[in-house]
Design a protein around this motif. Structure first.
Motif, PDB file in Angstrom:
ATOM      1  N   PHE A 165      42.083  15.421   4.760  1.00  0.00           N
ATOM      2  CA  PHE A 165      42.124  16.865   4.976  1.00  0.00           C
ATOM      3  C   PHE A 165      43.176  17.291   5.999  1.00  0.00           C
ATOM      4  O   PHE A 165      43.206  18.461   6.412  1.00  0.00           O
ATOM      5  CB  PHE A 165      40.740  17.357   5.409  1.00  0.00           C
ATOM      6  N   LYS A 166      44.031  16.343   6.418  1.00  0.00           N
ATOM      7  CA  LYS A 166      45.142  16.642   7.334  1.00  0.00           C
ATOM      8  C   LYS A 166      44.646  17.281   8.638  1.00  0.00           C
ATOM      9  O   LYS A 166      45.155  18.298   9.104  1.00  0.00           O
ATOM     10  CB  LYS A 166      46.178  17.555   6.662  1.00  0.00           C
ATOM     11  N   ILE A 167      43.651  16.649   9.203  1.00  0.00           N
ATOM     12  CA  ILE A 167      43.100  17.102  10.481  1.00  0.00           C
ATOM     13  C   ILE A 167      43.553  16.127  11.567  1.00  0.00           C
ATOM     14  O   ILE A 167      43.399  14.913  11.400  1.00  0.00           O
ATOM     15  CB  ILE A 167      41.554  17.133  10.445  1.00  0.00           C
ATOM     16  N   PRO A 168      44.093  16.608  12.676  1.00  0.00           N
ATOM     17  CA  PRO A 168      44.473  15.679  13.751  1.00  0.00           C
ATOM     18  C   PRO A 168      43.240  14.918  14.241  1.00  0.00           C
ATOM     19  O   PRO A 168      42.175  15.514  14.445  1.00  0.00           O
ATOM     20  CB  PRO A 168      45.021  16.607  14.849  1.00  0.00           C
ATOM     21  N   LEU A 169      43.375  13.624  14.422  1.00  0.00           N
ATOM     22  CA  LEU A 169      42.239  12.809  14.864  1.00  0.00           C
ATOM     23  C   LEU A 169      41.712  13.267  16.216  1.00  0.00           C
ATOM     24  O   LEU A 169      40.513  13.139  16.501  1.00  0.00           O
ATOM     25  CB  LEU A 169      42.654  11.333  14.922  1.00  0.00           C
ATOM     26  N   ILE A 170      42.587  13.849  17.022  1.00  0.00           N
ATOM     27  CA  ILE A 170      42.170  14.329  18.336  1.00  0.00           C
ATOM     28  C   ILE A 170      41.119  15.428  18.216  1.00  0.00           C
ATOM     29  O   ILE A 170      40.296  15.624  19.109  1.00  0.00           O
ATOM     30  CB  ILE A 170      43.397  14.834  19.149  1.00  0.00           C
ATOM     31  N   GLU A 178      36.128  24.272  15.290  1.00  0.00           N
ATOM     32  CA  GLU A 178      36.951  25.239  14.546  1.00  0.00           C
ATOM     33  C   GLU A 178      38.010  24.534  13.708  1.00  0.00           C
ATOM     34  O   GLU A 178      38.185  24.845  12.523  1.00  0.00           O
ATOM     35  CB  GLU A 178      37.608  26.223  15.516  1.00  0.00           C
ATOM     36  N   ALA A 179      38.727  23.595  14.307  1.00  0.00           N
ATOM     37  CA  ALA A 179      39.779  22.876  13.576  1.00  0.00           C
ATOM     38  C   ALA A 179      39.208  22.059  12.431  1.00  0.00           C
ATOM     39  O   ALA A 179      39.815  21.955  11.355  1.00  0.00           O
ATOM     40  CB  ALA A 179      40.551  21.972  14.539  1.00  0.00           C
ATOM     41  N   ILE A 180      38.017  21.483  12.631  1.00  0.00           N
ATOM     42  CA  ILE A 180      37.397  20.652  11.605  1.00  0.00           C
ATOM     43  C   ILE A 180      36.891  21.498  10.438  1.00  0.00           C
ATOM     44  O   ILE A 180      37.138  21.190   9.273  1.00  0.00           O
ATOM     45  CB  ILE A 180      36.242  19.822  12.218  1.00  0.00           C
ATOM     46  N   THR A 181      36.197  22.583  10.744  1.00  0.00           N
ATOM     47  CA  THR A 181      35.604  23.395   9.673  1.00  0.00           C
ATOM     48  C   THR A 181      36.637  24.177   8.880  1.00  0.00           C
ATOM     49  O   THR A 181      36.420  24.479   7.707  1.00  0.00           O
ATOM     50  CB  THR A 181      34.560  24.370  10.259  1.00  0.00           C
ATOM     51  N   LYS A 182      37.747  24.524   9.500  1.00  0.00           N
ATOM     52  CA  LYS A 182      38.798  25.270   8.791  1.00  0.00           C
ATOM     53  C   LYS A 182      39.492  24.428   7.734  1.00  0.00           C
ATOM     54  O   LYS A 182      40.062  24.955   6.778  1.00  0.00           O
ATOM     55  CB  LYS A 182      39.841  25.780   9.789  1.00  0.00           C
ATOM     56  N   ALA A 183      39.449  23.124   7.886  1.00  0.00           N
ATOM     57  CA  ALA A 183      40.202  22.230   7.007  1.00  0.00           C
ATOM     58  C   ALA A 183      39.690  22.254   5.572  1.00  0.00           C
ATOM     59  O   ALA A 183      40.473  22.247   4.629  1.00  0.00           O
ATOM     60  CB  ALA A 183      40.175  20.809   7.557  1.00  0.00           C
ATOM     61  N   ILE A 186      33.891  21.115   2.736  1.00  0.00           N
ATOM     62  CA  ILE A 186      33.134  19.867   2.809  1.00  0.00           C
ATOM     63  C   ILE A 186      32.945  19.433   4.263  1.00  0.00           C
ATOM     64  O   ILE A 186      31.890  18.910   4.641  1.00  0.00           O
ATOM     65  CB  ILE A 186      33.845  18.753   2.001  1.00  0.00           C
ATOM     66  N   MET A 187      33.948  19.691   5.087  1.00  0.00           N
ATOM     67  CA  MET A 187      33.859  19.302   6.485  1.00  0.00           C
ATOM     68  C   MET A 187      32.784  20.104   7.216  1.00  0.00           C
ATOM     69  O   MET A 187      32.095  19.593   8.092  1.00  0.00           O
ATOM     70  CB  MET A 187      35.217  19.487   7.179  1.00  0.00           C
ATOM     71  N   GLN A 188      32.640  21.367   6.827  1.00  0.00           N
ATOM     72  CA  GLN A 188      31.589  22.175   7.420  1.00  0.00           C
ATOM     73  C   GLN A 188      30.211  21.624   7.057  1.00  0.00           C
ATOM     74  O   GLN A 188      29.302  21.588   7.887  1.00  0.00           O
ATOM     75  CB  GLN A 188      31.715  23.626   6.950  1.00  0.00           C
ATOM     76  N   GLU A 189      30.065  21.183   5.815  1.00  0.00           N
ATOM     77  CA  GLU A 189      28.814  20.556   5.379  1.00  0.00           C
ATOM     78  C   GLU A 189      28.552  19.268   6.152  1.00  0.00           C
ATOM     79  O   GLU A 189      27.434  18.997   6.587  1.00  0.00           O
ATOM     80  CB  GLU A 189      28.873  20.245   3.884  1.00  0.00           C
ATOM     81  N   LEU A 190      29.612  18.483   6.314  1.00  0.00           N
ATOM     82  CA  LEU A 190      29.465  17.180   6.960  1.00  0.00           C
ATOM     83  C   LEU A 190      29.073  17.332   8.430  1.00  0.00           C
ATOM     84  O   LEU A 190      28.342  16.495   8.978  1.00  0.00           O
ATOM     85  CB  LEU A 190      30.770  16.389   6.831  1.00  0.00           C
TER      86      LEU A 190
END
Length: 291
Positions: A165-170, A178-183, A186-190
């Motif tokens: 999902f091209k999310i920086p590991l940091i 915010e950065a995780i859920t915007k990607a 599915i990330m919001q569910e996880l």
């Protein structure tokens, strides 16, 4: 003026009840580990500085030897154990189960007492959780309601999600919601997954997940099913504190203190798994529980 009873910040002092408790914990853990086929190893307190630089998150306490080589106090027993055993492993030594009871030292004056366990023949962390529970259930102090939280994770999951999902590991390390859920939705569910049931339901709803991600989540679910512990939390997006962890991971914690943690790791191309008991935090939790 420094008073005679003062000690440097981060150093440990045990006397009376706490000193006795420390010895009892170490003796009890040692007996359990030996019963499970582990032998003891004691690594040098000092090492050459170049061998201690692998732990980027820890500053080393350094000095020089008589030849002006830079020397450091041991700041990670896992790396030291694997490094020192590596030549013997290549010679196919029979024993590949080891434990140690010794402190590490972090700049400027922090010492951390721990009991560490390393298994270089079988990367299965479920027996480690079982042994941890046996140690926790021993109740070194009478009537201690020792029921810490168990957290299960798979450090491959945030790494895979970062790639897909091209999310920086940091963002995972800093828990940047915010950065995780915007990607991706599915990330919001996880992020909402917190136990065995919610993880199972997530996998049922998302049957077309990328293969590597699905496999890593199924590994985590399999571990949760194997460990019947009521006070258990599943954290699929948790990042392990040490860079060498590579797979399934667990942590027992209470009152914001980590008592035990461990998981699968790779050091010097050696796949293994291990766990550590943080004796100082363990003792303090027991003493507080005893009132």
């Amino acid at each position: 003026m420094i008073l005679s009873h003062e000690i440097p910040q981060g150093c440990k002092l045990y006397f009376g009840k706490s000193a006795q408790l420390k010895r009892e914990i170490e003796a009890f853990a040692s007996a359990i580990l030996q019963k499970n086929g582990y032998q003891e190893i004691i690594t040098p307190t000092f090492a050459y500085l170049e061998h201690q630089r692998d732990i980027k998150s820890r500053e080393v306490v350094r000095t020089n030897n008589q030849y002006n080589h830079q020397i450091a106090l041991r700041n990670d027993s896992t790396i030291d154990t694997i490094r020192l055993l590596a030549p013997h492993l290549r010679e196919n030594t029979k024993n590949k189960r080891w434990f140690y009871i010794q402190p590490i030292f972090i700049y400027p004056t922090t010492e951390i007492h721990q009991i560490g366990v390393e298994n270089l023949e079988n990367c299965n962390i479920a027996p480690f959780i079982t042994m941890s529970l046996e140690i926790l259930d021993s109740n070194f102090l009478a009537n201690t309601p020792l029921k810490p939280h168990l957290q299960l994770a798979n450090v491959r999951i945030p790494q895979i999600c970062a790639e897909i999902f091209k999310i920086p590991l940091i963002a995972f390390k800093n828990i940047d919601v915010e950065a995780i859920t915007k990607a991706n939705p599915i990330m919001q569910e996880l992020l909402c997954v917190h136990n065995q049931q919610s993880l199972q339901e997530f996998l049922q709803r998302n049957s077309t997940l990328e293969r590597n991600l699905k496999y890593a989540l199924e590994q985590l679910l399999g571990l949760a099913k194997e460990i019947p512990y009521a006070n258990c939390t599943i954290s699929p997006l948790y990042c392990a504190p040490m860079h060498y962890y590579t797979g399934l991971f667990f942590r027992f914690f209470a009152e914001n203190s980590t008592l035990i943690l461990g998981g699968e790791y790779t050091i010097l191309e050696q796949n293994a798994c291990g766990f550590g008991i943080y004796t100082d935090d363990f003792i303090q939790y027991l003493l507080r529980s005893d009132g």
